[in-house]
Scaffold this motif. Structure first.
Motif, PDB file in Angstrom:
ATOM      1  N   GLY A  22       0.816  -1.199   0.000  1.00 33.43           N
ATOM      2  CA  GLY A  22       0.000   0.000   0.000  1.00 33.43           C
ATOM      3  C   GLY A  22       0.851   1.251   0.000  1.00 33.43           C
ATOM      4  N   VAL A  23       0.509   2.198  -0.831  1.00 36.18           N
ATOM      5  CA  VAL A  23       1.252   3.447  -0.947  1.00 36.18           C
ATOM      6  C   VAL A  23       0.274   4.548  -1.333  1.00 36.18           C
ATOM      7  N   VAL A  24       0.562   5.770  -0.919  1.00 36.96           N
ATOM      8  CA  VAL A  24      -0.286   6.922  -1.258  1.00 36.96           C
ATOM      9  C   VAL A  24       0.553   7.935  -2.017  1.00 36.96           C
ATOM     10  N   TYR A  25       0.019   8.431  -3.127  1.00 38.09           N
ATOM     11  CA  TYR A  25       0.696   9.502  -3.857  1.00 38.09           C
ATOM     12  C   TYR A  25      -0.328  10.484  -4.401  1.00 38.09           C
ATOM     13  N   SER A  26       0.150  11.642  -4.788  1.00 39.15           N
ATOM     14  CA  SER A  26      -0.751  12.708  -5.254  1.00 39.15           C
ATOM     15  C   SER A  26      -1.240  12.429  -6.663  1.00 39.15           C
ATOM     16  N   GLY A  27      -2.374  13.052  -7.004  1.00 39.52           N
ATOM     17  CA  GLY A  27      -2.878  12.947  -8.367  1.00 39.52           C
ATOM     18  C   GLY A  27      -1.928  13.569  -9.373  1.00 39.52           C
ATOM     19  N   LEU A  28      -1.248  14.637  -8.964  1.00 37.31           N
ATOM     20  CA  LEU A  28      -0.268  15.266  -9.849  1.00 37.31           C
ATOM     21  C   LEU A  28       0.875  14.307 -10.156  1.00 37.31           C
ATOM     22  N   LEU A  29       1.338  13.589  -9.148  1.00 37.55           N
ATOM     23  CA  LEU A  29       2.430  12.637  -9.364  1.00 37.55           C
ATOM     24  C   LEU A  29       1.971  11.475 -10.231  1.00 37.55           C
ATOM     25  N   ALA A  30       0.719  11.046 -10.082  1.00 40.27           N
ATOM     26  CA  ALA A  30       0.204   9.950 -10.913  1.00 40.27           C
ATOM     27  C   ALA A  30       0.308  10.299 -12.394  1.00 40.27           C
ATOM     28  N   LYS A  31       0.012  11.539 -12.729  1.00 36.20           N
ATOM     29  CA  LYS A  31       0.103  11.965 -14.129  1.00 36.20           C
ATOM     30  C   LYS A  31       1.552  12.052 -14.584  1.00 36.20           C
ATOM     31  N   ARG A  32       2.441  12.470 -13.712  1.00 39.85           N
ATOM     32  CA  ARG A  32       3.868  12.517 -14.060  1.00 39.85           C
ATOM     33  C   ARG A  32       4.419  11.108 -14.232  1.00 39.85           C
ATOM     34  N   LEU A  33       3.971  10.169 -13.385  1.00 45.08           N
ATOM     35  CA  LEU A  33       4.395   8.782 -13.520  1.00 45.08           C
ATOM     36  C   LEU A  33       3.906   8.192 -14.835  1.00 45.08           C
ATOM     37  N   HIS A  34       2.711   8.579 -15.240  1.00 47.07           N
ATOM     38  CA  HIS A  34       2.183   8.119 -16.528  1.00 47.07           C
ATOM     39  C   HIS A  34       3.089   8.558 -17.672  1.00 47.07           C
ATOM     40  N   ASN A  35       3.489   9.808 -17.675  1.00 50.30           N
ATOM     41  CA  ASN A  35       4.370  10.305 -18.736  1.00 50.30           C
ATOM     42  C   ASN A  35       5.744   9.647 -18.679  1.00 50.30           C
ATOM     43  N   MET A  36       6.283   9.496 -17.478  1.00 51.52           N
ATOM     44  CA  MET A  36       7.611   8.923 -17.356  1.00 51.52           C
ATOM     45  C   MET A  36       7.637   7.447 -17.700  1.00 51.52           C
ATOM     46  N   PHE A  81       2.769   2.931   7.933  1.00 46.71           N
ATOM     47  CA  PHE A  81       2.523   1.932   6.888  1.00 46.71           C
ATOM     48  C   PHE A  81       3.228   0.639   7.292  1.00 46.71           C
ATOM     49  N   LEU A  82       2.456  -0.346   7.725  1.00 43.08           N
ATOM     50  CA  LEU A  82       3.031  -1.599   8.216  1.00 43.08           C
ATOM     51  C   LEU A  82       2.838  -2.692   7.174  1.00 43.08           C
ATOM     52  N   THR A  83       3.637  -2.676   6.140  1.00 42.32           N
ATOM     53  CA  THR A  83       3.509  -3.701   5.102  1.00 42.32           C
ATOM     54  C   THR A  83       4.088  -5.036   5.547  1.00 42.32           C
ATOM     55  N   VAL A 101      -1.606  -5.994  20.227  1.00 43.36           N
ATOM     56  CA  VAL A 101      -2.607  -6.279  21.255  1.00 43.36           C
ATOM     57  C   VAL A 101      -3.003  -5.037  22.051  1.00 43.36           C
ATOM     58  N   GLU A 102      -2.310  -3.936  21.884  1.00 40.15           N
ATOM     59  CA  GLU A 102      -2.664  -2.717  22.598  1.00 40.15           C
ATOM     60  C   GLU A 102      -4.023  -2.197  22.122  1.00 40.15           C
ATOM     61  N   LEU A 103      -4.764  -1.545  23.031  1.00 33.43           N
ATOM     62  CA  LEU A 103      -6.141  -1.143  22.752  1.00 33.43           C
ATOM     63  C   LEU A 103      -6.259  -0.273  21.504  1.00 33.43           C
ATOM     64  N   CYS A 104      -5.380   0.718  21.377  1.00 37.33           N
ATOM     65  CA  CYS A 104      -5.496   1.692  20.283  1.00 37.33           C
ATOM     66  C   CYS A 104      -4.489   1.456  19.156  1.00 37.33           C
ATOM     67  N   SER A 105      -3.940   0.260  19.076  1.00 41.00           N
ATOM     68  CA  SER A 105      -2.866   0.012  18.103  1.00 41.00           C
ATOM     69  C   SER A 105      -3.309   0.292  16.673  1.00 41.00           C
ATOM     70  N   TYR A 106      -4.512  -0.120  16.294  1.00 36.15           N
ATOM     71  CA  TYR A 106      -4.972   0.071  14.920  1.00 36.15           C
ATOM     72  C   TYR A 106      -5.364   1.518  14.623  1.00 36.15           C
ATOM     73  N   HIS A 107      -5.521   2.320  15.657  1.00 32.70           N
ATOM     74  CA  HIS A 107      -5.809   3.736  15.455  1.00 32.70           C
ATOM     75  C   HIS A 107      -4.531   4.543  15.195  1.00 32.70           C
ATOM     76  N   THR A 108      -3.384   3.938  15.411  1.00 33.75           N
ATOM     77  CA  THR A 108      -2.116   4.643  15.219  1.00 33.75           C
ATOM     78  C   THR A 108      -1.484   4.363  13.858  1.00 33.75           C
ATOM     79  N   ILE A 109      -2.155   3.574  13.028  1.00 32.42           N
ATOM     80  CA  ILE A 109      -1.574   3.186  11.737  1.00 32.42           C
ATOM     81  C   ILE A 109      -2.407   3.713  10.585  1.00 32.42           C
ATOM     82  N   LEU A 110      -1.804   3.722   9.418  1.00 29.68           N
ATOM     83  CA  LEU A 110      -2.529   4.035   8.187  1.00 29.68           C
ATOM     84  C   LEU A 110      -2.838   2.774   7.395  1.00 29.68           C
ATOM     85  N   LEU A 111      -1.972   1.753   7.527  1.00 25.82           N
ATOM     86  CA  LEU A 111      -2.171   0.517   6.772  1.00 25.82           C
ATOM     87  C   LEU A 111      -1.428  -0.617   7.457  1.00 25.82           C
TER      88      LEU A 111
END
Length: 451
Positions: free
Chosen positions: A347-361, A392-394, A403-413
């Motif tokens: 899982g990765v997050v990038y901007s819409g602007l970068l997506a278009k630049r990646l398309h060209n590159m 990001f815990l890939t 096992v901590e109560l709020c562990s999943y609230h501290t992550i993005l993935l």
């Protein structure tokens, strides 16, 4: 006296001729200098236009952050016998804007520069014949990218709310397969819901509109044991979030999903701010993700940083797997050198602007059989790199932290979770939201620190 008189006359004569020469030559010299200046200006302007057309940066080897990769990648003498390196170097030289400024755009759209690269590597057929069968099949279709679209969303930029009051904040682009219906259903019911999604802070300004699309190829009917095409058409009609192309959905073709998705995104998602690209076996904390992305847009100079924005679990200076039993096996006869810095493909997050630049590159970078490494290669050519974030815990949680109560609230993935686990985790997140709504994202990564 006579001698002085002669010198005085010669001096007057020389002064007179000097004034004549100055009157005649000064405009000529000025005009010549002006012409030289104009020629230099036009030359620099032309070269600048070439650079700005694709927003490409060309940097001497060994000057970037990942110096070892820059040196090993560009050194033909060191890696000239590796198929991928040689093919890519041939393309780079053919379309180098400094060496051949007139050829910089030729062949991008029709793909002729890929064929040209193969034709210039004279012994590529002999080298390919010595590769494993799966790698041979990959190389045989390496230059092909014009696959037909089998299914696509009815609405622009995937499934989403019908009455969006502002541009979508996030598009969930999830790599899936025909047989993974349970995974898609779990995502639709939990972290991948489309429409307006509230953020972490529970107020009307925190959150945003979310779109969703699943990226699929075509599975082999004989291997699958059933023809699922009719069922997939019904699913597409029901949910409007399937984007499928006519290529074999195997591991080495996952890169095609990135390349074809970037092309589709550039046509259909002009207003979308961010893209989450991930697998269908991950769990995403969507509310916290939206809050995090909104905070990025509030930072100083955000309009500039968004051109390069990519965040995830970053892997640096990785070496190709040489164990032929590994899923990620890459023979040294195909590729040599270190991999560029890249974000783990879970899982990765990038901007819409970068997506278009990646398309060209991506049009000028040969396909590579490992998708997240290929994205890193395209980022390298753009002279940028992804940013690591410990949320990001890939590779899953560290021992005892989950096992901590709020562990999943501290992550993005987190990767990887079954459909049943995804549904359970989403329900538990709702139960503990009041207790954990203000916990911060993970800021330390013990594993990365040790490395």
């Amino acid at each position: 006296m006579a001698w002085c008189w002669c010198r005085w006359r010669r001096w007057r004569r020389w002064c007179r001729w000097r004034r004549v020469l100055l009157c005649v030559c000064t405009p000529c010299i000025s005009l010549a200098l002006l012409l030289v200046y104009i020629m230099l200006f036009l030359a620099m302007h032309s070269l600048s236009a070439v650079y700005n057309q694709e927003n490409v940066h060309f940097v001497a080897s060994g000057t970037l952050r990942n110096e070892s990769f820059a040196k090993t990648f560009w050194n033909l003498n060191m890696h000239g016998d590796a198929i991928w390196n040689h093919l890519q170097l041939t393309i780079d030289r053919q379309f180098n804007p400094i060496l051949r400024p007139k050829n910089i755009t030729r062949g991008f759209e029709d793909g002729t520069f890929y064929e040209q690269g193969f034709s210039e590597v004279t012994d590529v057929k002999r080298k390919v014949s010595q590769l494993p069968q799966q790698m041979q099949e990959f190389v045989s279709s390496m230059q092909k990218r014009d696959y037909a679209t089998v299914l696509q969303p009815d609405g622009a930029c995937g499934a989403g709310a019908e009455q969006e009051k502002e541009p979508p904040l996030l598009l969930m682009a999830i790599k899936s397969t025909e047989s993974h219906f349970k995974n898609r259903q779990a995502i639709r019911q939990t972290w991948g819901r489309a429409g307006w999604v509230a953020g972490q802070k529970w107020n009307s300004r925190d959150g945003g509109y979310v779109r969703r699309v699943f990226l699929l190829g075509k599975e082999d009917t004989e291997e699958l044991g059933v023809d699922s095409s009719e069922f997939l058409q019904m699913e597409s009609k029901r949910y409007g979030d399937i984007l499928q192309w006519d290529f074999r959905d195997i591991f080495f073709n996952l890169t095609l999903k990135d390349v074809l998705f970037w092309s589709w995104f550039s046509r259909s998602c002009s207003r979308t701010r961010f893209v989450f690209k991930g697998d269908d076996d991950v769990f995403v904390n969507t509310p916290v993700m939206l809050t995090y992305l909104k905070d990025q847009l509030k930072k100083p100079q955000a309009h500039k940083t968004m051109e390069d924005f990519m965040v995830g679990d970053v892997i640096a200076a990785a070496s190709p797997k040489r164990d032929n039993k590994s899923k990620y096996f890459i023979p040294d006869s195909f590729y040599k050198g270190l991999y560029p810095m890249y974000a783990g493909g879970g899982g990765v997050v990038y901007s819409g602007l970068l997506a278009k630049r990646l398309h060209n590159m991506s049009k000028r970078v040969n396909l590579f059989p490992i998708d997240d490494v290929y994205v890193g290669m395209c980022m390298f050519w753009l002279n940028t790199h992804p940013v690591h974030h410990p949320a990001f815990l890939t590779f899953d949680f560290p021992i005892k932290e989950e096992v901590e109560l709020c562990s999943y609230h501290t992550i993005l993935l987190v990767h990887k979770r079954s459909p049943h686990q995804v549904v359970q985790l989403w329900a538990n997140m709702k139960k503990t939201k009041a207790q954990c709504w203000d916990v911060p994202l993970r800021e330390t990564d013990k594993k990365k620190t040790q490395l």
